[in-house]
Design a protein around this motif. Structure first.
Motif, PDB file in Angstrom:
ATOM      1  N   VAL A  31      -7.436 -36.215 -45.455  1.00  0.00           N
ATOM      2  CA  VAL A  31      -6.241 -36.770 -44.828  1.00  0.00           C
ATOM      3  C   VAL A  31      -6.646 -38.003 -44.023  1.00  0.00           C
ATOM      4  O   VAL A  31      -7.546 -37.929 -43.184  1.00  0.00           O
ATOM      5  CB  VAL A  31      -5.544 -35.751 -43.912  1.00  0.00           C
ATOM      6  N   VAL A  32      -6.002 -39.128 -44.308  1.00  0.00           N
ATOM      7  CA  VAL A  32      -6.311 -40.385 -43.635  1.00  0.00           C
ATOM      8  C   VAL A  32      -5.171 -40.752 -42.707  1.00  0.00           C
ATOM      9  O   VAL A  32      -4.026 -40.932 -43.149  1.00  0.00           O
ATOM     10  CB  VAL A  32      -6.544 -41.519 -44.655  1.00  0.00           C
ATOM     11  N   THR A  33      -5.439 -40.856 -41.419  1.00  0.00           N
ATOM     12  CA  THR A  33      -4.442 -41.319 -40.457  1.00  0.00           C
ATOM     13  C   THR A  33      -4.607 -42.815 -40.228  1.00  0.00           C
ATOM     14  O   THR A  33      -5.695 -43.372 -40.398  1.00  0.00           O
ATOM     15  CB  THR A  33      -4.576 -40.579 -39.120  1.00  0.00           C
ATOM     16  N   LEU A  34      -3.512 -43.453 -39.842  1.00  0.00           N
ATOM     17  CA  LEU A  34      -3.480 -44.900 -39.627  1.00  0.00           C
ATOM     18  C   LEU A  34      -2.647 -45.188 -38.381  1.00  0.00           C
ATOM     19  O   LEU A  34      -1.871 -44.325 -37.935  1.00  0.00           O
ATOM     20  CB  LEU A  34      -2.857 -45.597 -40.848  1.00  0.00           C
ATOM     21  N   PRO A  35      -2.750 -46.369 -37.818  1.00  0.00           N
ATOM     22  CA  PRO A  35      -1.912 -46.715 -36.663  1.00  0.00           C
ATOM     23  C   PRO A  35      -0.422 -46.557 -36.993  1.00  0.00           C
ATOM     24  O   PRO A  35       0.062 -47.104 -37.981  1.00  0.00           O
ATOM     25  CB  PRO A  35      -2.270 -48.176 -36.394  1.00  0.00           C
ATOM     26  N   GLY A  36       0.262 -45.773 -36.186  1.00  0.00           N
ATOM     27  CA  GLY A  36       1.668 -45.489 -36.446  1.00  0.00           C
ATOM     28  C   GLY A  36       1.879 -44.281 -37.335  1.00  0.00           C
ATOM     29  O   GLY A  36       2.974 -43.735 -37.412  1.00  0.00           O
ATOM     30  N   TYR A  37       0.817 -43.850 -37.972  1.00  0.00           N
ATOM     31  CA  TYR A  37       0.867 -42.730 -38.916  1.00  0.00           C
ATOM     32  C   TYR A  37      -0.239 -41.737 -38.547  1.00  0.00           C
ATOM     33  O   TYR A  37      -1.183 -41.523 -39.293  1.00  0.00           O
ATOM     34  CB  TYR A  37       0.709 -43.232 -40.351  1.00  0.00           C
ATOM     35  N   GLY A  38      -0.102 -41.182 -37.338  1.00  0.00           N
ATOM     36  CA  GLY A  38      -1.089 -40.237 -36.847  1.00  0.00           C
ATOM     37  C   GLY A  38      -1.991 -40.786 -35.771  1.00  0.00           C
ATOM     38  O   GLY A  38      -2.678 -40.037 -35.091  1.00  0.00           O
ATOM     39  N   GLU A  39      -2.002 -42.109 -35.606  1.00  0.00           N
ATOM     40  CA  GLU A  39      -2.822 -42.742 -34.578  1.00  0.00           C
ATOM     41  C   GLU A  39      -1.962 -43.688 -33.741  1.00  0.00           C
ATOM     42  O   GLU A  39      -1.041 -44.320 -34.278  1.00  0.00           O
ATOM     43  CB  GLU A  39      -3.943 -43.578 -35.212  1.00  0.00           C
ATOM     44  N   HIS A  48       2.499 -53.647 -40.574  1.00  0.00           N
ATOM     45  CA  HIS A  48       3.217 -53.783 -41.847  1.00  0.00           C
ATOM     46  C   HIS A  48       2.476 -53.003 -42.938  1.00  0.00           C
ATOM     47  O   HIS A  48       1.240 -52.877 -42.891  1.00  0.00           O
ATOM     48  CB  HIS A  48       3.337 -55.256 -42.250  1.00  0.00           C
ATOM     49  N   PRO A  49       3.192 -52.452 -43.912  1.00  0.00           N
ATOM     50  CA  PRO A  49       2.544 -51.676 -44.964  1.00  0.00           C
ATOM     51  C   PRO A  49       1.413 -52.422 -45.673  1.00  0.00           C
ATOM     52  O   PRO A  49       0.407 -51.823 -46.052  1.00  0.00           O
ATOM     53  CB  PRO A  49       3.698 -51.363 -45.931  1.00  0.00           C
ATOM     54  N   GLN A  50       1.557 -53.739 -45.835  1.00  0.00           N
ATOM     55  CA  GLN A  50       0.509 -54.508 -46.504  1.00  0.00           C
ATOM     56  C   GLN A  50      -0.795 -54.473 -45.711  1.00  0.00           C
ATOM     57  O   GLN A  50      -1.883 -54.324 -46.285  1.00  0.00           O
ATOM     58  CB  GLN A  50       0.959 -55.960 -46.693  1.00  0.00           C
ATOM     59  N   ALA A  51      -0.701 -54.635 -44.391  1.00  0.00           N
ATOM     60  CA  ALA A  51      -1.897 -54.605 -43.552  1.00  0.00           C
ATOM     61  C   ALA A  51      -2.487 -53.207 -43.477  1.00  0.00           C
ATOM     62  O   ALA A  51      -3.717 -53.024 -43.508  1.00  0.00           O
ATOM     63  CB  ALA A  51      -1.562 -55.109 -42.150  1.00  0.00           C
ATOM     64  N   LEU A  52      -1.640 -52.190 -43.392  1.00  0.00           N
ATOM     65  CA  LEU A  52      -2.135 -50.825 -43.322  1.00  0.00           C
ATOM     66  C   LEU A  52      -2.752 -50.382 -44.644  1.00  0.00           C
ATOM     67  O   LEU A  52      -3.624 -49.508 -44.662  1.00  0.00           O
ATOM     68  CB  LEU A  52      -1.005 -49.887 -42.909  1.00  0.00           C
ATOM     69  N   VAL A  54      -4.708 -52.228 -46.385  1.00  0.00           N
ATOM     70  CA  VAL A  54      -6.097 -52.693 -46.270  1.00  0.00           C
ATOM     71  C   VAL A  54      -6.906 -51.694 -45.453  1.00  0.00           C
ATOM     72  O   VAL A  54      -8.033 -51.328 -45.811  1.00  0.00           O
ATOM     73  CB  VAL A  54      -6.151 -54.094 -45.630  1.00  0.00           C
ATOM     74  N   ALA A  55      -6.323 -51.220 -44.349  1.00  0.00           N
ATOM     75  CA  ALA A  55      -6.999 -50.224 -43.513  1.00  0.00           C
ATOM     76  C   ALA A  55      -7.212 -48.925 -44.279  1.00  0.00           C
ATOM     77  O   ALA A  55      -8.263 -48.275 -44.151  1.00  0.00           O
ATOM     78  CB  ALA A  55      -6.176 -49.968 -42.258  1.00  0.00           C
ATOM     79  N   LEU A  56      -6.236 -48.534 -45.087  1.00  0.00           N
ATOM     80  CA  LEU A  56      -6.375 -47.331 -45.907  1.00  0.00           C
ATOM     81  C   LEU A  56      -7.507 -47.479 -46.908  1.00  0.00           C
ATOM     82  O   LEU A  56      -8.342 -46.575 -47.063  1.00  0.00           O
ATOM     83  CB  LEU A  56      -5.054 -47.043 -46.630  1.00  0.00           C
ATOM     84  N   ALA A  57      -7.562 -48.612 -47.580  1.00  0.00           N
ATOM     85  CA  ALA A  57      -8.611 -48.843 -48.582  1.00  0.00           C
ATOM     86  C   ALA A  57     -10.000 -48.742 -47.968  1.00  0.00           C
ATOM     87  O   ALA A  57     -10.942 -48.245 -48.600  1.00  0.00           O
ATOM     88  CB  ALA A  57      -8.414 -50.203 -49.237  1.00  0.00           C
ATOM     89  N   ASP A  58     -10.129 -49.169 -46.732  1.00  0.00           N
ATOM     90  CA  ASP A  58     -11.421 -49.105 -46.051  1.00  0.00           C
ATOM     91  C   ASP A  58     -11.875 -47.668 -45.815  1.00  0.00           C
ATOM     92  O   ASP A  58     -13.067 -47.421 -45.593  1.00  0.00           O
ATOM     93  CB  ASP A  58     -11.356 -49.837 -44.709  1.00  0.00           C
ATOM     94  N   LYS A  59     -10.935 -46.715 -45.869  1.00  0.00           N
ATOM     95  CA  LYS A  59     -11.261 -45.320 -45.583  1.00  0.00           C
ATOM     96  C   LYS A  59     -11.357 -44.464 -46.847  1.00  0.00           C
ATOM     97  O   LYS A  59     -11.607 -43.259 -46.750  1.00  0.00           O
ATOM     98  CB  LYS A  59     -10.215 -44.726 -44.643  1.00  0.00           C
ATOM     99  N   SER A  72       4.927 -43.694 -45.367  1.00  0.00           N
ATOM    100  CA  SER A  72       3.549 -43.971 -45.798  1.00  0.00           C
ATOM    101  C   SER A  72       3.450 -44.159 -47.306  1.00  0.00           C
ATOM    102  O   SER A  72       2.434 -44.655 -47.806  1.00  0.00           O
ATOM    103  CB  SER A  72       2.591 -42.872 -45.338  1.00  0.00           C
ATOM    104  N   CYS A  73       4.502 -43.797 -48.046  1.00  0.00           N
ATOM    105  CA  CYS A  73       4.511 -44.088 -49.491  1.00  0.00           C
ATOM    106  C   CYS A  73       4.428 -45.597 -49.721  1.00  0.00           C
ATOM    107  O   CYS A  73       3.823 -46.044 -50.704  1.00  0.00           O
ATOM    108  CB  CYS A  73       5.788 -43.550 -50.133  1.00  0.00           C
ATOM    109  N   GLN A  74       5.016 -46.364 -48.822  1.00  0.00           N
ATOM    110  CA  GLN A  74       4.981 -47.816 -48.949  1.00  0.00           C
ATOM    111  C   GLN A  74       3.551 -48.339 -48.789  1.00  0.00           C
ATOM    112  O   GLN A  74       3.131 -49.269 -49.473  1.00  0.00           O
ATOM    113  CB  GLN A  74       5.922 -48.438 -47.925  1.00  0.00           C
ATOM    114  N   ILE A  75       2.779 -47.714 -47.906  1.00  0.00           N
ATOM    115  CA  ILE A  75       1.381 -48.086 -47.702  1.00  0.00           C
ATOM    116  C   ILE A  75       0.556 -47.721 -48.925  1.00  0.00           C
ATOM    117  O   ILE A  75      -0.272 -48.506 -49.408  1.00  0.00           O
ATOM    118  CB  ILE A  75       0.826 -47.377 -46.452  1.00  0.00           C
ATOM    119  N   VAL A  76       0.777 -46.515 -49.440  1.00  0.00           N
ATOM    120  CA  VAL A  76       0.026 -46.027 -50.597  1.00  0.00           C
ATOM    121  C   VAL A  76       0.258 -46.922 -51.816  1.00  0.00           C
ATOM    122  O   VAL A  76      -0.675 -47.260 -52.539  1.00  0.00           O
ATOM    123  CB  VAL A  76       0.430 -44.562 -50.882  1.00  0.00           C
TER     124      VAL A  76
END
Length: 220
Positions: A31-39, A48-52, A54-59, A72-76
């Motif tokens: 499970v990956v949390t992100l700013p606004g989505y668990g953090e 913005h989903p586009q920036a998040l 990038v953060a998701l890909a790093d994890k 978070s579907c928009q981020i995925v």
């Protein structure tokens, strides 16, 4: 061999939001949390989903089934488009991102209508998650997601896509799910019960669908 699974919590939610789903998963998951989505989020963080994405890909360590819930579907989806080598398949649970439903009033009314069918017990579960993420981060991330048109992006996804929603979900409607499925050449599935929180109310069913996506051949 099944692909691993990466799950991203919905807006304001944390890892525990997936508890009733992951307890039925045999496939390795993270499970990956992100700013606004668990953090919580810093004042200058781009939510913005586009920036998040990038953060998701790093994890993400390996090519995986990417699972999103609600906003978070928009981020995925953004991550799958930007980093196709990381996506084995997508499972989008109760996706938002319908630009035609952009007003806060409309969304609030639909959210309240979707919350009624879900168990009142969920209130005790989600409230601490919202507190941890913080209301300012949730508001900023929600505003950023509100202006993201998922339909404009999902057609560029190259891997199998499954959209899952509960029958009583007014935020992620059957019409919206079918539209996303058509644009992505994927599949839309409406569960017989539940509303906007299938991750908590329909854990066994959702886990089975995630397992199915994980078992797809890697060249699908």
């Amino acid at each position: 061999m099944s692909a691993p699974v990466v799950l991203v919590p919905g807006l304001g939610l944390g890892p525990e939001s997936y508890a009733r789903t992951v307890e039925h998963l045999a496939t390795p998951y993270h499970v990956v949390t992100l700013p606004g989505y668990g953090e919580p989020a810093g004042a200058r963080e781009d939510l913005h989903p586009q920036a998040l994405a990038v953060a998701l890909a790093d994890k993400i360590r390996d090519r995986a089934v990417l699972v999103g819930h609600s906003a978070s579907c928009q981020i995925v989806v953004e991550a799958a488009v930007r980093y196709p080598e990381l996506a084995h398949a997508l499972v989008l649970v109760a996706p938002t991102g319908d630009a035609r439903m952009s007003s806060w009033v409309d969304r609030a009314v639909r959210w309240l209508g979707s919350a009624v069918p879900d168990s009142p017990k969920l209130i005790r579960t989600v409230t601490p998650q919202y507190v941890r993420t913080t209301l300012p981060a949730i508001a900023r991330a929600g505003e950023a997601a509100r202006h993201h048109d998922l339909a404009d992006v999902i057609s560029r996804v190259k891997v199998p896509v499954l959209i899952v929603r509960g029958r009583h979900d007014l935020l992620s409607t059957a019409e919206w799910a079918e539209r996303l499925a058509e644009l992505s050449r994927g599949e839309a599935r409406t569960l017989e019960t539940g509303a906007h929180m299938p991750i908590a109310t329909n854990g066994p069913e959702l886990a089975a669908l995630i397992e199915r996506a994980a078992a797809l051949p890697s060249d699908s």
